[in-house]
Design a protein around this motif. Structure first.
Motif, PDB file in Angstrom:
ATOM      1  N   ASP A 408       0.840  -1.198   0.000  1.00 59.13           N
ATOM      2  CA  ASP A 408       0.000   0.000   0.000  1.00 59.13           C
ATOM      3  C   ASP A 408       0.878   1.252   0.000  1.00 59.13           C
ATOM      4  OD1 ASP A 408      -2.617   0.860  -0.172  1.00 59.13           O
ATOM      5  OD2 ASP A 408      -2.953   0.933   1.983  1.00 59.13           O
ATOM      6  N   MET A 409       1.894   1.252   0.867  1.00 61.60           N
ATOM      7  CA  MET A 409       2.813   2.380   0.951  1.00 61.60           C
ATOM      8  C   MET A 409       3.613   2.535  -0.334  1.00 61.60           C
ATOM      9  SD  MET A 409       3.732   4.812   2.953  1.00 61.60           S
ATOM     10  CE  MET A 409       5.030   6.008   3.155  1.00 61.60           C
ATOM     11  N   LYS A 410       4.041   1.436  -0.918  1.00 57.68           N
ATOM     12  CA  LYS A 410       4.824   1.477  -2.151  1.00 57.68           C
ATOM     13  C   LYS A 410       4.016   2.096  -3.285  1.00 57.68           C
ATOM     14  CE  LYS A 410       7.616  -1.443  -5.199  1.00 57.68           C
ATOM     15  NZ  LYS A 410       8.117  -2.818  -5.458  1.00 57.68           N
ATOM     16  N   LYS A 411       2.745   1.716  -3.378  1.00 59.14           N
ATOM     17  CA  LYS A 411       1.875   2.291  -4.411  1.00 59.14           C
ATOM     18  C   LYS A 411       1.706   3.802  -4.204  1.00 59.14           C
ATOM     19  CE  LYS A 411      -0.927  -1.878  -5.170  1.00 59.14           C
ATOM     20  NZ  LYS A 411      -2.284  -2.479  -4.951  1.00 59.14           N
ATOM     21  N   ALA A 412       1.510   4.202  -2.937  1.00 57.26           N
ATOM     22  CA  ALA A 412       1.338   5.627  -2.636  1.00 57.26           C
ATOM     23  C   ALA A 412       2.591   6.414  -2.981  1.00 57.26           C
ATOM     24  CB  ALA A 412       0.980   5.807  -1.161  1.00 57.26           C
ATOM     25  N   GLU A 413       3.757   5.860  -2.669  1.00 53.12           N
ATOM     26  CA  GLU A 413       5.004   6.534  -3.008  1.00 53.12           C
ATOM     27  C   GLU A 413       5.128   6.746  -4.511  1.00 53.12           C
ATOM     28  OE1 GLU A 413       7.862   3.952  -1.246  1.00 53.12           O
ATOM     29  OE2 GLU A 413       7.820   4.971   0.706  1.00 53.12           O
ATOM     30  N   GLY A 414       4.689   5.750  -5.289  1.00 55.74           N
ATOM     31  CA  GLY A 414       4.728   5.878  -6.738  1.00 55.74           C
ATOM     32  C   GLY A 414       3.805   6.974  -7.240  1.00 55.74           C
ATOM     33  N   VAL A 415       2.580   7.012  -6.701  1.00 53.26           N
ATOM     34  CA  VAL A 415       1.632   8.056  -7.098  1.00 53.26           C
ATOM     35  C   VAL A 415       2.166   9.430  -6.734  1.00 53.26           C
ATOM     36  CG1 VAL A 415      -0.675   9.019  -6.658  1.00 53.26           C
ATOM     37  CG2 VAL A 415      -0.397   6.544  -6.980  1.00 53.26           C
ATOM     38  N   ASN A 416       2.708   9.545  -5.524  1.00 51.60           N
ATOM     39  CA  ASN A 416       3.228  10.839  -5.072  1.00 51.60           C
ATOM     40  C   ASN A 416       4.375  11.309  -5.962  1.00 51.60           C
ATOM     41  OD1 ASN A 416       3.499  13.042  -3.042  1.00 51.60           O
ATOM     42  ND2 ASN A 416       5.477  12.077  -2.680  1.00 51.60           N
ATOM     43  N   GLU A 417       5.312  10.420  -6.256  1.00 48.94           N
ATOM     44  CA  GLU A 417       6.455  10.815  -7.076  1.00 48.94           C
ATOM     45  C   GLU A 417       6.017  11.226  -8.477  1.00 48.94           C
ATOM     46  OE1 GLU A 417      10.944   9.360  -8.281  1.00 48.94           O
ATOM     47  OE2 GLU A 417       9.897   8.523  -6.546  1.00 48.94           O
ATOM     48  N   ARG A 418       5.099  10.466  -9.064  1.00 53.08           N
ATOM     49  CA  ARG A 418       4.613  10.830 -10.407  1.00 53.08           C
ATOM     50  C   ARG A 418       3.861  12.151 -10.381  1.00 53.08           C
ATOM     51  NH1 ARG A 418       3.949   5.199 -10.351  1.00 53.08           N
ATOM     52  NH2 ARG A 418       1.740   5.320  -9.796  1.00 53.08           N
ATOM     53  N   MET A 419       3.098  12.408  -9.309  1.00 57.25           N
ATOM     54  CA  MET A 419       2.378  13.677  -9.196  1.00 57.25           C
ATOM     55  C   MET A 419       3.355  14.848  -9.100  1.00 57.25           C
ATOM     56  SD  MET A 419      -0.295  14.963  -6.237  1.00 57.25           S
ATOM     57  CE  MET A 419       0.985  14.998  -4.964  1.00 57.25           C
ATOM     58  N   VAL A 420       4.388  14.698  -8.296  1.00 52.56           N
ATOM     59  CA  VAL A 420       5.370  15.776  -8.146  1.00 52.56           C
ATOM     60  C   VAL A 420       6.087  16.035  -9.464  1.00 52.56           C
ATOM     61  CG1 VAL A 420       7.547  16.417  -7.052  1.00 52.56           C
ATOM     62  CG2 VAL A 420       5.705  15.459  -5.666  1.00 52.56           C
ATOM     63  N   MET A 421       6.548  14.986 -10.125  1.00 52.01           N
ATOM     64  CA  MET A 421       7.277  15.176 -11.379  1.00 52.01           C
ATOM     65  C   MET A 421       6.353  15.739 -12.456  1.00 52.01           C
ATOM     66  SD  MET A 421      10.144  14.470 -10.233  1.00 52.01           S
ATOM     67  CE  MET A 421      11.052  14.788 -11.750  1.00 52.01           C
ATOM     68  N   ARG A 422       5.096  15.378 -12.405  1.00 54.64           N
ATOM     69  CA  ARG A 422       4.100  15.946 -13.341  1.00 54.64           C
ATOM     70  C   ARG A 422       3.965  17.453 -13.101  1.00 54.64           C
ATOM     71  NH1 ARG A 422      -0.011  13.005 -11.660  1.00 54.64           N
ATOM     72  NH2 ARG A 422       0.591  11.274 -13.035  1.00 54.64           N
ATOM     73  N   ALA A 423       3.868  17.820 -11.839  1.00 53.82           N
ATOM     74  CA  ALA A 423       3.741  19.238 -11.504  1.00 53.82           C
ATOM     75  C   ALA A 423       4.978  20.024 -11.925  1.00 53.82           C
ATOM     76  CB  ALA A 423       3.496  19.400  -9.999  1.00 53.82           C
ATOM     77  N   LEU A 424       6.159  19.462 -11.685  1.00 57.42           N
ATOM     78  CA  LEU A 424       7.389  20.143 -12.074  1.00 57.42           C
ATOM     79  C   LEU A 424       7.462  20.318 -13.588  1.00 57.42           C
ATOM     80  CD1 LEU A 424      10.068  18.523  -9.710  1.00 57.42           C
ATOM     81  CD2 LEU A 424       8.759  20.629  -9.390  1.00 57.42           C
ATOM     82  N   LYS A 442      14.314  15.023  -1.832  1.00 54.02           N
ATOM     83  CA  LYS A 442      14.800  14.423  -3.079  1.00 54.02           C
ATOM     84  C   LYS A 442      14.268  15.126  -4.321  1.00 54.02           C
ATOM     85  CE  LYS A 442      11.191  10.846  -3.324  1.00 54.02           C
ATOM     86  NZ  LYS A 442      10.932   9.390  -3.391  1.00 54.02           N
ATOM     87  N   PHE A 443      13.202  15.935  -4.144  1.00 50.75           N
ATOM     88  CA  PHE A 443      12.639  16.633  -5.300  1.00 50.75           C
ATOM     89  C   PHE A 443      13.232  18.031  -5.494  1.00 50.75           C
ATOM     90  CE2 PHE A 443       8.960  13.922  -3.880  1.00 50.75           C
ATOM     91  CZ  PHE A 443       9.071  12.997  -4.912  1.00 50.75           C
ATOM     92  N   LEU A 444      13.996  18.498  -4.520  1.00 50.72           N
ATOM     93  CA  LEU A 444      14.474  19.879  -4.580  1.00 50.72           C
ATOM     94  C   LEU A 444      15.425  20.102  -5.756  1.00 50.72           C
ATOM     95  CD1 LEU A 444      13.543  22.047  -2.627  1.00 50.72           C
ATOM     96  CD2 LEU A 444      15.784  21.962  -1.539  1.00 50.72           C
ATOM     97  N   GLN A 445      16.300  19.131  -6.001  1.00 51.43           N
ATOM     98  CA  GLN A 445      17.244  19.267  -7.110  1.00 51.43           C
ATOM     99  C   GLN A 445      16.507  19.312  -8.442  1.00 51.43           C
ATOM    100  OE1 GLN A 445      20.723  19.451  -6.506  1.00 51.43           O
ATOM    101  NE2 GLN A 445      20.854  20.103  -8.639  1.00 51.43           N
ATOM    102  N   ALA A 446      15.495  18.463  -8.592  1.00 47.47           N
ATOM    103  CA  ALA A 446      14.728  18.452  -9.846  1.00 47.47           C
ATOM    104  C   ALA A 446      14.008  19.772 -10.062  1.00 47.47           C
ATOM    105  CB  ALA A 446      13.728  17.298  -9.828  1.00 47.47           C
ATOM    106  N   GLU A 447      13.581  20.416  -8.976  1.00 46.15           N
ATOM    107  CA  GLU A 447      12.848  21.672  -9.107  1.00 46.15           C
ATOM    108  C   GLU A 447      13.774  22.869  -9.295  1.00 46.15           C
ATOM    109  OE1 GLU A 447       9.674  24.440  -6.597  1.00 46.15           O
ATOM    110  OE2 GLU A 447       9.711  22.262  -6.284  1.00 46.15           O
ATOM    111  N   HIS A 448      14.873  22.913  -8.550  1.00 40.68           N
ATOM    112  CA  HIS A 448      15.690  24.125  -8.524  1.00 40.68           C
ATOM    113  C   HIS A 448      17.058  23.999  -9.195  1.00 40.68           C
ATOM    114  CE1 HIS A 448      12.896  26.440  -6.133  1.00 40.68           C
ATOM    115  NE2 HIS A 448      12.814  25.468  -5.247  1.00 40.68           N
ATOM    116  N   GLY A 449      17.488  22.798  -9.528  1.00 39.47           N
ATOM    117  CA  GLY A 449      18.754  22.637 -10.225  1.00 39.47           C
ATOM    118  C   GLY A 449      19.926  23.208  -9.459  1.00 39.47           C
TER     119      GLY A 449
END
Length: 476
Positions: A408-424, A442-449
């Motif tokens: 259940d947690m693994k699925k949620a982590e996948g949805v969350n990561e895809r949502m964040v990368m979609r937003a970025l 872990k998302f800060l580098q992808a957002e701000h470089g």
């Protein structure tokens, strides 16, 4: 997120067993400074080692209950001398693992710093200690005709709200904490006390240190006082509910409302899963469909005119007739149901664990982002109602998870990561108001470089020992 569960006020309890090793020189020095207002009791430490998120508890070595800026400064100086981390704590309602003591250290609880230091009615501003909560401030202001509009749902401390750059349901009209903090008193990592900003409505004098510390999550210093903008209480406040046949119809109504320049005070989206949860929990009977909650502020005639314009837009996108709540008790009931969405979601699966997360995108991409996220949730098979302050492009998921089911947690982590990368990818951000904490680092580098390296330089310049809330926002 606006519906996080509030945490009870903490207090030292000298009757609980001391779980620290004896002879710790920092603990002894702090006890000499604070007396019984330093606690090493297990229950107190565990309470301060967890916020309202799903993150595991990581207890500090001790909890110091400060009552003034001077005490905070003295505590921080001692921690700096002994090379021990400092973790600020207000009410513990943060949602991204902001208060966990990842490397041990001393938690500084500012909840006893509850003085409203000044209210300047003519200039529409005030200064408060960091432990004052937003509800306490508005209760104090009630007879002045003024109010502070930032409403993250939980009765958070204003110092904590500044530290996470909180916003909430009123942000579409009144902005976020970043827009409404005029100045701060901050204790730096070496114990120095600085005051940033001031009471002037604008300034071009030097670096904007106030904005640097707003949203810094305790990683650059401990906020002990906050200077805030205030607003006049509107003559009229009218709330309305409108349901839609489709999620896209609801979101398109929001987009056109904002693009039309209608100054709505609040626009909240609840998808059909969230409405079902709210109905069950708050004993409402709203249609189980994608729904918008509105609030209009102004004169009687202007609030009515805003509502009529939005009603015409909603009708064009398949919205039902507005259900009005003009009486204060009806409006309070409606918004309380919205703020209790966190509890309502957890009640869908008794014994469940909640994980609240958020993103924010440009308003023109909001429909696309929400619809793709909803499709992903449904295909993944996780339970995750959507709710959002969609007037500024910000929406949230609450994953309702079985704590005994790793899948259940693994699925949620996948949805969350895809949502964040979609937003970025849409020009958005990994978090509109929750902050980064430990969970979105872990998302800060992808957002701000490369900007992250500049953030790291700022961090090390102000906190060379990496003692201020380490393990949050970025690695050092």
């Amino acid at each position: 997120m606006a519906n996080a569960a509030p945490r009870p006020a903490a207090s030292p309890d000298s009757n609980l067993p001391d779980s620290n090793l004896p002879g710790d020189p920092l603990i002894e020095a702090l006890r000499a400074l604070l007396g019984e207002r330093l606690s090493t009791a297990r229950a107190v430490r565990e309470h301060h080692g967890k916020d309202s998120s799903f993150h595991a508890m990581e207890a500090p070595d001790a909890v110091a209950f400060a009552e003034s800026t001077e005490e905070v400064s003295a505590i921080v100086k001692l921690c700096a001398e002994h090379g021990r981390p400092v973790i600020p704590f207000g009410t513990g309602t943060s949602l991204e693992g902001q208060v966990q003591a990842t490397k041990g250290g001393i938690c500084i609880d500012v909840s006893a710093m509850q003085q409203i230091l000044e209210v300047n009615e003519s200039d529409l501003d005030c200064r408060v200690q960091a432990g004052v909560t937003r509800k306490a401030l508005n209760t104090h202001l009630r007879d002045t005709g003024l109010f502070f509009p930032i409403d993250p749902g939980a009765d958070a401390s204003l110092g904590g709200m500044a530290a996470t750059s909180a916003s909430g349901t009123n942000a579409v009209r009144y902005g976020t904490m970043r827009d409404n903090v005029m100045g701060l008193t901050v204790v730096l990592a070496d114990g120095r006390v600085i005051r940033t900003g001031g009471r002037a409505r604008k300034s071009s004098a030097g670096y904007d240190l106030t904005r640097l510390f707003v949203g810094s999550e305790g990683t650059l210093g401990v906020i002990t006082e906050v200077q805030l903008r205030l607003f006049g209480i509107p003559e009229a406040m009218t709330a309305a509910v409108c349901s839609f046949e489709t999620l896209s119809g609801a979101v398109d109504t929001v987009i056109l409302t904002i693009q039309s320049g209608i100054p709505v005070a609040r626009i909240e989206l609840l998808d059909e899963h969230q409405i079902d949860a709210v109905n069950r929990y708050a004993k409402l009977d709203l249609p189980v469909k994608p729904t918008l909650f509105f609030e209009f502020h102004g004169t009687e005639s202007w609030a009515r005119e805003q509502a009529e314009m939005v009603g015409e837009i909603a009708e064009g996108y398949g919205g039902s007739n507005f259900e009005w709540a003009t009486k204060q008790e009806d409006r309070n009931r409606l918004w309380q149901a919205r703020h209790n969405a966190w509890y309502a979601n957890l009640a869908l699966k008794p014994g469940a664990m909640g994980w609240a997360t958020d993103v924010c995108v440009p308003i023109s991409r909001l429909a696309e982002c929400i619809l793709e996220t909803r499709k992903d949730i449904d295909e993944s098979g996780v339970l995750a109602p959507i709710v959002g302050h969609v007037g500024d492009g910000n929406f949230h998921l609450t994953f309702v998870l079985d704590p005994n089911d790793p899948d259940d947690m693994k699925k949620a982590e996948g949805v969350n990561e895809r949502m964040v990368m979609r937003a970025l990818a849409m020009g958005g951000t990994c978090t509109g108001e929750h902050g980064v904490g430990s969970s979105k680092m872990k998302f800060l580098q992808a957002e701000h470089g490369d900007s992250v390296s500049v953030m790291r330089q700022v961090k090390l310049a102000l906190d060379p020992q990496n003692l201020m809330n380490p393990g949050k926002i970025l690695t050092v």
